[in-house]
Write a protein that holds these residues in place. Structure first.
Motif, PDB file in Angstrom:
ATOM      1  N   GLY A  70      65.145  42.720  31.244  1.00 37.46           N
ATOM      2  CA  GLY A  70      64.176  42.806  30.575  1.00 37.46           C
ATOM      3  C   GLY A  70      63.341  43.403  31.511  1.00 37.46           C
ATOM      4  N   PHE A  71      62.177  43.997  30.787  1.00 45.83           N
ATOM      5  CA  PHE A  71      61.366  45.006  32.068  1.00 45.83           C
ATOM      6  C   PHE A  71      60.703  43.806  33.200  1.00 45.83           C
ATOM      7  CE2 PHE A  71      57.614  47.315  32.989  1.00 45.83           C
ATOM      8  CZ  PHE A  71      57.723  48.614  32.983  1.00 45.83           C
ATOM      9  N   GLN A  72      61.191  43.896  34.126  1.00 43.11           N
ATOM     10  CA  GLN A  72      59.946  42.620  35.097  1.00 43.11           C
ATOM     11  C   GLN A  72      59.571  43.582  36.722  1.00 43.11           C
ATOM     12  OE1 GLN A  72      59.295  39.925  34.129  1.00 43.11           O
ATOM     13  NE2 GLN A  72      60.690  40.097  32.658  1.00 43.11           N
ATOM     14  N   LYS A  73      59.083  45.362  36.242  1.00 48.05           N
ATOM     15  CA  LYS A  73      58.647  46.223  37.124  1.00 48.05           C
ATOM     16  C   LYS A  73      57.659  44.868  37.751  1.00 48.05           C
ATOM     17  CE  LYS A  73      56.328  50.013  37.865  1.00 48.05           C
ATOM     18  NZ  LYS A  73      55.295  51.709  37.536  1.00 48.05           N
ATOM     19  N   THR A  74      56.559  44.255  37.742  1.00 50.39           N
ATOM     20  CA  THR A  74      55.863  43.436  38.595  1.00 50.39           C
ATOM     21  C   THR A  74      56.155  42.786  39.376  1.00 50.39           C
ATOM     22  OG1 THR A  74      55.480  41.871  36.432  1.00 50.39           O
ATOM     23  CG2 THR A  74      53.579  43.973  37.045  1.00 50.39           C
ATOM     24  N   LYS A  75      58.001  42.394  38.877  1.00 52.70           N
ATOM     25  CA  LYS A  75      58.708  40.953  40.048  1.00 52.70           C
ATOM     26  C   LYS A  75      59.011  41.706  40.863  1.00 52.70           C
ATOM     27  CE  LYS A  75      59.515  37.767  36.069  1.00 52.70           C
ATOM     28  NZ  LYS A  75      59.886  37.081  35.948  1.00 52.70           N
ATOM     29  N   LEU A  77      58.362  44.950  42.375  1.00 46.33           N
ATOM     30  CA  LEU A  77      57.189  45.956  43.058  1.00 46.33           C
ATOM     31  C   LEU A  77      56.762  44.414  43.736  1.00 46.33           C
ATOM     32  CD1 LEU A  77      55.482  48.013  40.629  1.00 46.33           C
ATOM     33  CD2 LEU A  77      56.976  48.643  42.573  1.00 46.33           C
ATOM     34  N   ASN A  78      56.522  43.516  43.292  1.00 47.35           N
ATOM     35  CA  ASN A  78      56.120  42.860  44.093  1.00 47.35           C
ATOM     36  C   ASN A  78      57.009  42.647  45.716  1.00 47.35           C
ATOM     37  OD1 ASN A  78      53.062  42.298  43.473  1.00 47.35           O
ATOM     38  ND2 ASN A  78      53.751  40.130  42.188  1.00 47.35           N
ATOM     39  N   GLN A  79      58.091  42.264  45.531  1.00 44.54           N
ATOM     40  CA  GLN A  79      59.348  41.474  46.408  1.00 44.54           C
ATOM     41  C   GLN A  79      59.220  42.889  47.156  1.00 44.54           C
ATOM     42  OE1 GLN A  79      63.519  40.818  44.612  1.00 44.54           O
ATOM     43  NE2 GLN A  79      62.032  39.775  43.420  1.00 44.54           N
ATOM     44  N   ALA A  80      59.177  44.701  46.919  1.00 44.41           N
ATOM     45  CA  ALA A  80      59.314  45.336  47.487  1.00 44.41           C
ATOM     46  C   ALA A  80      57.947  45.476  48.651  1.00 44.41           C
ATOM     47  CB  ALA A  80      59.352  47.103  46.739  1.00 44.41           C
ATOM     48  N   ILE A  81      57.004  45.812  48.214  1.00 42.62           N
ATOM     49  CA  ILE A  81      55.562  45.254  48.677  1.00 42.62           C
ATOM     50  C   ILE A  81      55.875  44.121  50.196  1.00 42.62           C
ATOM     51  CG2 ILE A  81      53.539  44.247  48.753  1.00 42.62           C
ATOM     52  CD1 ILE A  81      52.937  44.972  46.278  1.00 42.62           C
ATOM     53  N   LEU A  82      56.437  43.417  49.608  1.00 39.22           N
ATOM     54  CA  LEU A  82      56.930  42.266  51.049  1.00 39.22           C
ATOM     55  C   LEU A  82      58.085  42.810  51.911  1.00 39.22           C
ATOM     56  CD1 LEU A  82      57.600  38.678  49.278  1.00 39.22           C
ATOM     57  CD2 LEU A  82      55.232  39.878  50.871  1.00 39.22           C
ATOM     58  N   LYS A  83      58.689  43.905  51.880  1.00 37.49           N
ATOM     59  CA  LYS A  83      59.819  44.724  52.492  1.00 37.49           C
ATOM     60  C   LYS A  83      59.456  45.373  53.327  1.00 37.49           C
ATOM     61  CE  LYS A  83      63.324  42.270  51.442  1.00 37.49           C
ATOM     62  NZ  LYS A  83      64.641  41.684  52.673  1.00 37.49           N
ATOM     63  N   GLU A 201      52.638  39.441  37.862  1.00 41.02           N
ATOM     64  CA  GLU A 201      54.065  38.340  37.513  1.00 41.02           C
ATOM     65  C   GLU A 201      53.578  38.936  36.346  1.00 41.02           C
ATOM     66  OE1 GLU A 201      56.174  36.644  39.597  1.00 41.02           O
ATOM     67  OE2 GLU A 201      56.152  38.043  41.631  1.00 41.02           O
ATOM     68  N   ARG A 202      53.306  38.338  35.186  1.00 38.69           N
ATOM     69  CA  ARG A 202      52.948  37.711  33.858  1.00 38.69           C
ATOM     70  C   ARG A 202      53.282  39.367  33.324  1.00 38.69           C
ATOM     71  NH1 ARG A 202      47.845  34.650  32.625  1.00 38.69           N
ATOM     72  NH2 ARG A 202      47.075  36.604  34.681  1.00 38.69           N
ATOM     73  N   LEU A 259      35.956  40.751  32.954  1.00 34.56           N
ATOM     74  CA  LEU A 259      34.710  39.840  32.283  1.00 34.56           C
ATOM     75  C   LEU A 259      34.283  39.189  33.661  1.00 34.56           C
ATOM     76  CD1 LEU A 259      32.985  39.241  29.791  1.00 34.56           C
ATOM     77  CD2 LEU A 259      34.860  37.496  29.374  1.00 34.56           C
ATOM     78  N   GLU A 260      35.308  38.288  33.859  1.00 33.53           N
ATOM     79  CA  GLU A 260      35.303  37.334  35.237  1.00 33.53           C
ATOM     80  C   GLU A 260      35.255  38.361  36.295  1.00 33.53           C
ATOM     81  OE1 GLU A 260      37.946  34.283  34.432  1.00 33.53           O
ATOM     82  OE2 GLU A 260      37.759  34.369  32.377  1.00 33.53           O
ATOM     83  N   LYS A 261      35.940  40.148  36.721  1.00 31.97           N
ATOM     84  CA  LYS A 261      35.162  40.166  38.010  1.00 31.97           C
ATOM     85  C   LYS A 261      36.362  39.757  39.254  1.00 31.97           C
ATOM     86  CE  LYS A 261      31.158  42.071  37.060  1.00 31.97           C
ATOM     87  NZ  LYS A 261      31.194  43.118  36.921  1.00 31.97           N
ATOM     88  N   MET A 262      37.649  39.075  38.393  1.00 30.15           N
ATOM     89  CA  MET A 262      38.875  38.415  39.365  1.00 30.15           C
ATOM     90  C   MET A 262      39.551  39.844  40.392  1.00 30.15           C
ATOM     91  SD  MET A 262      40.746  36.640  35.480  1.00 30.15           S
ATOM     92  CE  MET A 262      41.948  35.712  37.357  1.00 30.15           C
ATOM     93  N   VAL A 263      39.338  38.420  41.716  1.00 32.43           N
ATOM     94  CA  VAL A 263      40.644  39.405  42.798  1.00 32.43           C
ATOM     95  C   VAL A 263      40.999  38.819  42.313  1.00 32.43           C
ATOM     96  CG1 VAL A 263      40.096  39.781  44.933  1.00 32.43           C
ATOM     97  CG2 VAL A 263      38.055  39.820  44.080  1.00 32.43           C
ATOM     98  N   TRP A 264      41.612  37.578  42.652  1.00 31.17           N
ATOM     99  CA  TRP A 264      43.632  37.190  42.611  1.00 31.17           C
ATOM    100  C   TRP A 264      43.527  36.982  41.386  1.00 31.17           C
ATOM    101  CZ3 TRP A 264      45.808  35.995  47.541  1.00 31.17           C
ATOM    102  CH2 TRP A 264      46.637  34.753  47.348  1.00 31.17           C
ATOM    103  N   THR A 265      45.063  36.519  41.464  1.00 32.26           N
ATOM    104  CA  THR A 265      46.150  36.329  40.040  1.00 32.26           C
ATOM    105  C   THR A 265      47.252  35.413  40.605  1.00 32.26           C
ATOM    106  OG1 THR A 265      47.574  36.827  39.175  1.00 32.26           O
ATOM    107  CG2 THR A 265      47.574  38.230  40.232  1.00 32.26           C
ATOM    108  N   ASP A 266      47.335  33.965  40.248  1.00 29.27           N
ATOM    109  CA  ASP A 266      47.579  32.763  40.592  1.00 29.27           C
ATOM    110  C   ASP A 266      49.678  33.247  40.199  1.00 29.27           C
ATOM    111  OD1 ASP A 266      45.841  31.634  41.958  1.00 29.27           O
ATOM    112  OD2 ASP A 266      45.004  30.807  39.210  1.00 29.27           O
ATOM    113  N   TYR A 267      49.280  34.858  39.249  1.00 33.54           N
ATOM    114  CA  TYR A 267      50.893  34.709  38.833  1.00 33.54           C
ATOM    115  C   TYR A 267      51.357  35.886  39.794  1.00 33.54           C
ATOM    116  CZ  TYR A 267      49.719  32.226  35.184  1.00 33.54           C
ATOM    117  OH  TYR A 267      49.414  30.710  34.489  1.00 33.54           O
ATOM    118  N   GLY A 268      51.058  35.946  41.165  1.00 28.05           N
ATOM    119  CA  GLY A 268      51.261  36.764  42.019  1.00 28.05           C
ATOM    120  C   GLY A 268      52.839  36.837  43.389  1.00 28.05           C
ATOM    121  N   ILE A 269      52.361  37.507  44.305  1.00 28.24           N
ATOM    122  CA  ILE A 269      53.138  37.527  45.501  1.00 28.24           C
ATOM    123  C   ILE A 269      53.277  35.566  46.286  1.00 28.24           C
ATOM    124  CG2 ILE A 269      53.827  37.821  47.890  1.00 28.24           C
ATOM    125  CD1 ILE A 269      52.715  40.649  47.102  1.00 28.24           C
ATOM    126  N   VAL A 270      52.332  35.184  45.894  1.00 25.69           N
ATOM    127  CA  VAL A 270      52.256  34.247  46.280  1.00 25.69           C
ATOM    128  C   VAL A 270      51.934  33.074  44.929  1.00 25.69           C
ATOM    129  CG1 VAL A 270      50.909  32.448  47.378  1.00 25.69           C
ATOM    130  CG2 VAL A 270      50.749  34.784  48.610  1.00 25.69           C
TER     131      VAL A 270
END
Length: 270
Positions: A70-75, A77-83, A201-202, A259-270
């Motif tokens: 299905g549509f998993q572009k974010t996943k 893209l994260n792999q591509a960033i590391l490459k 990646e969510r 709202l929370e001015k978030m910087v980090w996602t727990d669902y990303g590359i790491v």
């Protein structure tokens, strides 16, 4: 050849459009780059295209692929960033043909502590299909007069293609359009992208690119507008992957980031 820029191009089962896009990159005035294909599960036809074109184009092509789920572009893209080997990354889509100065503009305006926000010029389906390799190499597909002969209607948006550097700079400064991270035309430092843990990646279709930029801005990275300077033409296509539940979920995530001015996602590359 020294490589100082990586170009991530996202694609999914669109080899005809991707071929035209890669011809656009083979026509660039600035050439110190690699191309990393973020492939969200295409069939072997895309891999075969890339193998054939690698013999023709001057730049190295890195093909990053995962199975279709299905549509998993974010996943992907994260792999591509590391490459990416270069410290600076331009992100775009496999349906956006770049004008010959596209990479040059991104390199010219890049500055530490910022990312660049570009746009695209939408073409109707009939013109998208008619554009040939020769049209791309001769730059005809960026000529408004030629496009009008093909049926393009008059519009203020046509100024994206007709503005020289001075006018483009003025339009970048006065446009009411907010500078955001747009997946079809944006660029930033790899270190700044990694500092916010890449894409969430969510998220599926609908604002997933902008959400990355919103966290980068929360991390004090400034967005700079280049929508009238860094030019691509967008090849038309259907969007059967758009679903209301995707849009709703993504909106909730973005609202929380704001709202929370978030910087980090727990669902990303790491």
């Amino acid at each position: 050849m020294k490589i100082d820029t990586s170009i991530i191009i996202s694609t999914y089962n669109s080899p005809t459009w991707l071929e035209k896009v890669l011809y656009g990159y083979n026509n660039q005035t600035y050439r110190m780059f690699e191309v990393v294909i973020a492939d969200d599960g295409s069939t072997s036809e895309t891999a075969e295209l890339l193998a054939r074109l690698q013999k023709e184009v001057f730049f190295p092509i890195v093909h990053v692929w995962h199975e279709d789920d299905g549509f998993q572009k974010t996943k992907i893209l994260n792999q591509a960033i590391l490459k990416c080997e270069a410290p600076y990354i331009i992100m775009t889509d496999g349906d956006c043909v770049p004008r010959k100065d596209f990479v040059e503009v991104h390199v010219k305006y890049r500055v530490e502590g910022s990312f660049l926000s570009g746009g695209y010029f939408k073409l109707p389906m009939n013109i998208s299909e008619d554009i040939t390799k020769e049209d791309i190499y001769t730059e005809r597909c960026f000529d408004v007069k030629w496009l009008k002969k093909k049926g393009l209607k008059s519009s203020f948006k046509n100024s994206k293609l007709t503005s020289g550097p001075l006018k483009a700079g003025i339009l970048n400064a006065v446009t009411p359009t907010t500078a955001t991270w747009n997946g079809h035309n944006s660029s930033g430092w790899k270190s700044d992208i990694l500092a916010v843990n890449g894409f969430d990646e969510r998220m599926q279709y609908g604002g997933e690119d902008r959400e990355l930029g919103e966290r980068m801005m929360n991390n004090q990275i400034k967005a700079i507008q280049v929508r009238y300077s860094a030019i691509t033409v967008h090849l038309d296509h259907p969007r059967g992957y758009v679903k209301e539940e995707m849009l709703f979920k993504n909106r909730e995530i973005r609202d929380k980031v704001k709202l929370e001015k978030m910087v980090w996602t727990d669902y990303g590359i790491v």
